[in-house]
Design a protein around this motif. Structure first.
Motif, short mmCIF file in Angstrom:
data_model
loop_
_atom_site.label_atom_id
_atom_site.label_comp_id
_atom_site.label_asym_id
_atom_site.label_seq_id
_atom_site.Cartn_x
_atom_site.Cartn_y
_atom_site.Cartn_z
N UNK A 132 0.87 -1.20 -0.13
CA UNK A 132 0.01 -0.08 0.08
C UNK A 132 0.79 1.30 0.16
N UNK A 133 1.95 1.25 0.79
CA UNK A 133 2.73 2.33 0.71
C UNK A 133 3.17 2.65 -0.62
N UNK A 134 3.83 1.75 -1.30
CA UNK A 134 4.66 1.99 -2.60
C UNK A 134 3.46 2.41 -3.47
N UNK A 135 2.10 1.94 -3.29
CA UNK A 135 1.20 2.46 -4.21
C UNK A 135 0.80 4.00 -4.04
N UNK A 136 0.76 4.36 -2.66
CA UNK A 136 0.34 5.56 -2.16
C UNK A 136 1.71 6.60 -2.07
N UNK A 137 2.70 6.27 -2.40
CA UNK A 137 3.82 6.99 -2.24
C UNK A 137 3.97 8.11 -2.74
N UNK A 138 3.63 8.10 -4.19
CA UNK A 138 3.59 9.56 -4.94
C UNK A 138 2.35 10.44 -4.28
N UNK A 139 1.18 9.80 -3.90
CA UNK A 139 0.06 10.68 -3.38
C UNK A 139 0.72 11.53 -1.95
N UNK A 140 1.47 10.54 -1.50
CA UNK A 140 1.91 11.23 -0.21
C UNK A 140 2.94 12.31 -0.51
N UNK A 141 3.82 12.06 -1.46
CA UNK A 141 4.76 13.02 -1.81
C UNK A 141 3.99 14.53 -2.40
N UNK A 142 2.89 14.36 -3.19
CA UNK A 142 2.07 15.35 -3.70
C UNK A 142 1.37 16.05 -2.60
N UNK A 143 0.89 15.32 -1.84
CA UNK A 143 0.30 16.00 -0.41
C UNK A 143 1.29 16.91 0.37
N UNK A 144 2.49 16.55 0.46
CA UNK A 144 3.51 17.21 1.11
C UNK A 144 3.81 18.29 0.42
N UNK A 145 3.91 18.46 -1.18
CA UNK A 145 4.20 19.47 -1.79
C UNK A 145 3.36 20.42 -1.92
N UNK A 146 1.75 20.15 -1.51
CA UNK A 146 0.88 21.18 -1.67
C UNK A 146 1.43 21.94 -0.37
N UNK A 147 1.53 21.62 0.60
CA UNK A 147 1.96 22.43 1.72
C UNK A 147 3.29 23.06 1.50
N UNK A 148 3.92 22.60 0.56
CA UNK A 148 5.46 22.87 0.43
C UNK A 148 5.65 24.24 -0.74
N UNK A 149 4.50 24.39 -1.12
CA UNK A 149 4.64 25.50 -2.48
C UNK A 149 5.70 26.46 -2.29
N UNK A 150 5.75 27.26 -1.17
CA UNK A 150 6.79 28.39 -0.87
C UNK A 150 8.20 27.75 -0.57
N UNK A 151 8.23 26.64 0.14
CA UNK A 151 9.40 26.11 0.09
C UNK A 151 10.36 25.56 -1.17
N UNK A 152 9.22 25.05 -1.98
CA UNK A 152 9.74 24.29 -3.01
C UNK A 152 10.35 25.53 -4.11
N UNK A 153 9.65 26.62 -4.06
CA UNK A 153 10.14 27.85 -4.90
C UNK A 153 11.53 28.03 -4.46
N UNK A 154 11.88 28.07 -3.35
CA UNK A 154 13.20 28.51 -2.80
C UNK A 154 14.03 27.40 -2.82
N UNK A 155 13.71 26.17 -3.31
CA UNK A 155 14.75 25.05 -3.59
C UNK A 155 14.62 24.23 -2.56
N UNK A 156 13.60 23.95 -1.50
CA UNK A 156 13.51 23.25 -0.61
C UNK A 156 12.68 21.95 -0.62
N UNK A 157 12.02 21.60 0.42
CA UNK A 157 10.93 20.80 0.33
C UNK A 157 11.30 19.13 0.91
#
Length: 438
Positions: A132-157
């Motif tokens: 299940x983790x392998x199936x959901x891993x990308x969704x988990x990453x995308x969920x974190x990325x939604x919170x990380x929008x500003x951090x990702x813009x600056x090169x983090x995340x």
């Protein structure tokens, strides 16, 4: 007399003090006077301090000192240090002066990765969970990325997530171990927000898949870790053994004894604790002055000192090809944005004094401050002994405790200029002076 109260947090600051003075102090008026005399006369500034925490009734001032002349990676710094312990700032300054003419301090950032974990229980088969983790891993990453929008813009995340089976340590216990880059932020709030968003998705999706099963997944908690073994900085000083002292035999003996002192701290935990405490004298003072969380730093550093299964020295010393090398590698999760860094006026000045460093630069400076403090302590321990210098700095504290006059302070300081100081002797000398004056 009742010493319990309901709704204490809703009282005004004055009413809080009134209740405390009435119930906890023998001299209520003196207690109130003492608490209120430490209020800042600038009401706007005092309100700012009041809002840093809860139920504020006064301010506890810690001296804000400066250790100048630190040559770090070819650049000079004056280090702000907030600490109440005598001799710490002086010791750091002396170490800076000693190494300034021997090439100064060199630093290296080894890593900056922070850690957070989702802790949960699952009473089913591990194979199903990992699938299940392998199936959901990308969704988990995308969920974190939604919170990380500003951090990702600056090169983090978010950088990695892994599912870890911990059932050999605790029944039904698993964790999602996540790593992050948080750039110039310490990152606690950001990491916790990412973890909680991922945990919600993980728990909902897994329990939906288990709807027709007797098995269940339950998230216990989602929280960053203050243990950051991949957020590391190294600080080092080195010079030819011959440069340690004018007398070559003394220089060699000094280097050998210094190395032995560090080796003792590497194998003897009782010594290692005090050895590392000395390192943290410097680091904590700088971390506090720059508005960072010294409790988090302390916890992570001491965990790192125990990573081999035995608590040991954070620093290392050796002699290689007649070169004296003293260095230290340790985890430091620091930030220069967020928290108090933009709120506390003295913190802003401290950071400006350092040239408004980014997080990595602050890591370098803090590590150097710790190494300098360790060098100063070991230098005293292996030569004159720790008490001579420490008690000399402590002399004014003793005299202030007994309300010595300026004349008494000057006279006694001169008397003990070349003597080892003890608390008992100073008090006896002060009393004798007063008896003679009467």
């Amino acid at each position: 007399m009742m010493k319990q109260i309901q709704g204490f947090s809703k009282l005004s600051k004055q009413d809080k003090i009134e209740w405390l003075a009435t119930h906890f102090f023998q001299n209520a008026d003196l207690a109130k006077q003492t608490l209120m005399q430490y209020w800042n006369s600038n009401q706007q500034l005092q309100q700012l301090h009041d809002e840093f925490t809860e139920n504020t009734i006064s301010n506890l001032y810690i001296p804000f000192g400066v250790a100048p002349n630190f040559l770090i990676d070819g650049q000079f710094y004056s280090l702000p240090m907030a600490i109440e312990e005598s001799s710490v700032v002086a010791a750091a300054s002396n170490a800076a002066k000693f190494w300034q003419s021997r090439g100064g301090f060199k630093t290296e950032i080894i890593g900056t990765e922070k850690v957070g974990q989702i802790h949960f229980t699952f009473n089913g088969q591990a194979d199903f969970l990992f699938s299940q983790f392998n199936s959901l891993k990308q969704s988990l990453i995308e969920t974190a990325n939604e919170v990380s929008a500003n951090m990702i813009k600056r090169g983090g995340g978010l950088t990695t997530i892994d599912l870890i089976d911990k059932t050999d340590a605790l029944e039904n216990y698993y964790q999602i171990h996540a790593c992050f880059e948080t750039l110039d932020a310490m990152g606690a709030n950001y990491i916790n927000s990412c973890l909680e968003a991922m945990a919600k998705l993980w728990e909902n999706e897994l329990n939906a898949a288990l709807a027709n099963s007797t098995h269940k997944l339950e998230v216990v908690m989602s929280i960053l870790s203050n243990y950051v073994p991949n957020c590391l900085v190294k600080a080092q000083v080195s010079c030819p053994v011959s440069a340690l002292a004018k007398d070559q035999d003394k220089a060699k003996q000094y280097a050998q004894k210094f190395v032995q002192a560090v080796q003792i701290a590497q194998v003897e935990p009782y010594r290692a604790v005090t050895h590392n405490k000395g390192i943290m004298n410097g680091i904590d003072a700088l971390v506090l002055a720059t508005g960072n969380d010294f409790r988090a730093v302390e916890a992570g550093v001491h965990a790192y000192a125990s990573r081999t299964g035995t608590y040991r020295s954070l620093s290392d010393a050796r002699i290689e090809n007649d070169e004296f090398i003293f260095e230290m590698t340790l985890p430091l999760a620091l930030g220069t944005v967020g928290g108090l860094t933009k709120l506390h006026p003295l913190v802003k000045l401290a950071l400006e004094m350092l040239g408004n460093p980014n997080a990595q630069e602050l890591m370098r400076i803090a590590a150097v401050c710790g190494l300098a403090q360790n060098f100063a302590a070991l230098n005293s321990l292996t030569t004159t002994g720790i008490q001579k210098g420490h008690m000399k700095m402590h002399l004014m504290n003793i005299l202030n405790q007994f309300q010595a006059t300026e004349e008494e302070k000057t006279t006694i300081a001169k008397m003990y200029e070349n003597k080892t100081i003890s608390h008992t002797q100073v008090v006896e000398t002060l009393n004798a002076m007063r008896d003679a004056a009467n």
